[in-house]
Design a protein around this motif. Structure first.
Motif, mmCIF file in Angstrom:
data_model
loop_
_atom_site.group_PDB
_atom_site.id
_atom_site.type_symbol
_atom_site.label_atom_id
_atom_site.label_comp_id
_atom_site.label_asym_id
_atom_site.label_seq_id
_atom_site.Cartn_x
_atom_site.Cartn_y
_atom_site.Cartn_z
ATOM 1 N N GLU A 56 -7.538 -0.964 2.455
ATOM 2 C CA GLU A 56 -7.587 -2.209 3.208
ATOM 3 C C GLU A 56 -6.226 -2.477 3.845
ATOM 4 O OE1 GLU A 56 -8.330 -2.144 -0.146
ATOM 5 O OE2 GLU A 56 -10.471 -1.890 0.139
ATOM 6 N N PRO A 57 -6.202 -3.296 4.881
ATOM 7 C CA PRO A 57 -4.911 -3.629 5.504
ATOM 8 C C PRO A 57 -3.946 -4.242 4.480
ATOM 9 C CG PRO A 57 -6.723 -4.409 6.855
ATOM 10 C CD PRO A 57 -7.320 -3.920 5.567
ATOM 11 N N ALA A 58 -2.654 -3.922 4.629
ATOM 12 C CA ALA A 58 -1.648 -4.388 3.673
ATOM 13 C C ALA A 58 -0.453 -4.971 4.418
ATOM 14 C CB ALA A 58 -1.198 -3.221 2.806
ATOM 15 N N ASP A 59 0.348 -5.740 3.707
ATOM 16 C CA ASP A 59 1.567 -6.316 4.291
ATOM 17 C C ASP A 59 2.595 -5.242 4.588
ATOM 18 O OD1 ASP A 59 0.518 -8.905 4.108
ATOM 19 O OD2 ASP A 59 1.285 -9.156 2.075
ATOM 20 N N MET A 76 0.841 -1.173 0.000
ATOM 21 C CA MET A 76 0.000 0.000 0.000
ATOM 22 C C MET A 76 0.884 1.232 0.000
ATOM 23 S SD MET A 76 -3.394 1.181 1.343
ATOM 24 C CE MET A 76 -3.847 -0.442 1.730
ATOM 25 N N ILE A 77 0.475 2.225 -0.727
ATOM 26 C CA ILE A 77 1.185 3.495 -0.766
ATOM 27 C C ILE A 77 0.214 4.569 -0.296
ATOM 28 C CG2 ILE A 77 2.329 5.206 -2.221
ATOM 29 C CD1 ILE A 77 3.084 2.901 -4.102
ATOM 30 N N LYS A 78 0.618 5.305 0.723
ATOM 31 C CA LYS A 78 -0.189 6.432 1.192
ATOM 32 C C LYS A 78 0.504 7.701 0.732
ATOM 33 C CE LYS A 78 -2.077 8.952 5.062
ATOM 34 N NZ LYS A 78 -2.015 9.207 6.498
ATOM 35 N N VAL A 79 -0.180 8.450 -0.115
ATOM 36 C CA VAL A 79 0.345 9.722 -0.605
ATOM 37 C C VAL A 79 -0.307 10.812 0.233
ATOM 38 C CG1 VAL A 79 0.581 11.233 -2.596
ATOM 39 C CG2 VAL A 79 0.590 8.749 -2.912
ATOM 40 N N GLU A 80 0.505 11.505 1.006
ATOM 41 C CA GLU A 80 -0.025 12.545 1.884
ATOM 42 C C GLU A 80 -0.266 13.824 1.102
ATOM 43 O OE1 GLU A 80 2.874 12.670 5.045
ATOM 44 O OE2 GLU A 80 1.632 11.313 6.228
ATOM 45 N N VAL A 109 -1.348 -1.672 -4.020
ATOM 46 C CA VAL A 109 -0.532 -2.289 -5.060
ATOM 47 C C VAL A 109 -0.501 -3.786 -4.768
ATOM 48 C CG1 VAL A 109 1.736 -2.364 -6.141
ATOM 49 C CG2 VAL A 109 0.881 -0.208 -5.204
ATOM 50 N N ALA A 110 -1.076 -4.569 -5.651
ATOM 51 C CA ALA A 110 -1.079 -6.026 -5.494
ATOM 52 C C ALA A 110 -0.169 -6.628 -6.553
ATOM 53 C CB ALA A 110 -2.494 -6.572 -5.626
ATOM 54 N N MET A 111 0.816 -7.417 -6.097
ATOM 55 C CA MET A 111 1.760 -8.047 -7.016
ATOM 56 C C MET A 111 1.535 -9.548 -6.975
ATOM 57 S SD MET A 111 5.109 -5.780 -6.138
ATOM 58 C CE MET A 111 4.768 -5.591 -4.397
ATOM 59 N N ARG A 112 1.103 -10.089 -8.112
ATOM 60 C CA ARG A 112 0.851 -11.529 -8.215
ATOM 61 C C ARG A 112 1.226 -12.013 -9.600
ATOM 62 N NH1 ARG A 112 -3.868 -9.745 -5.713
ATOM 63 N NH2 ARG A 112 -3.965 -10.312 -3.541
ATOM 64 N N ASP A 113 1.851 -13.174 -9.655
ATOM 65 C CA ASP A 113 2.169 -13.815 -10.932
ATOM 66 C C ASP A 113 2.861 -12.868 -11.903
ATOM 67 O OD1 ASP A 113 0.966 -16.157 -9.993
ATOM 68 O OD2 ASP A 113 -0.992 -15.495 -10.693
#
Length: 112
Positions: free
Chosen positions: A29-32, A1-5, A15-19
């Motif tokens: 939503e909660p992120a790693d 997740m990126i929070k831009v203030e 940002v979801a990185m898969r495959d």
């Protein structure tokens, strides 16, 4: 997740990185891991004007959660304009040719 203030609030980008693919959308939503940075720094990152790790070292961005994920995330930001393999600046193809010639001339230790 990126929070831009932005001002007193902020925008959240998930940002979801898969495959080997990346999906980016808005969401909180909660992120790693969450990276918090200014709008100006975010612009510099997405245009290749700055690097994420350098911004963290300058304390211009913070991270909460799995810090190791930053090593993966930074690959998705572009390199600085005009940057590339430094060997190309000094005649990269000629450099590679010289390396091939050197390897061809050398005698492996097991044959000597």
């Amino acid at each position: 997740m990126i929070k831009v203030e932005v001002g007193d609030g902020g925008e959240f980008w998930r940002v979801a990185m898969r495959d080997r693919g990346v999906v980016v959308d808005r969401g909180s939503e909660p992120a790693d891991a969450t990276v918090v940075l200014s709008a100006g720094l975010f612009h510099d990152l997405i245009t290749g004007g700055d690097q994420l790790i350098a911004a963290l070292l300058r304390n211009e961005a913070t991270v909460v959660g799995e810090v190791a994920l930053l090593l993966v995330l930074r690959r998705f930001f572009p390199s600085a304009p005009g940057s590339g393999d430094p060997r190309d600046v000094v005649g990269g193809s000629r450099w590679r040719e010289r390396m091939d010639e050197t390897i061809a001339r050398s005698t492996p230790a097991e044959r000597a």
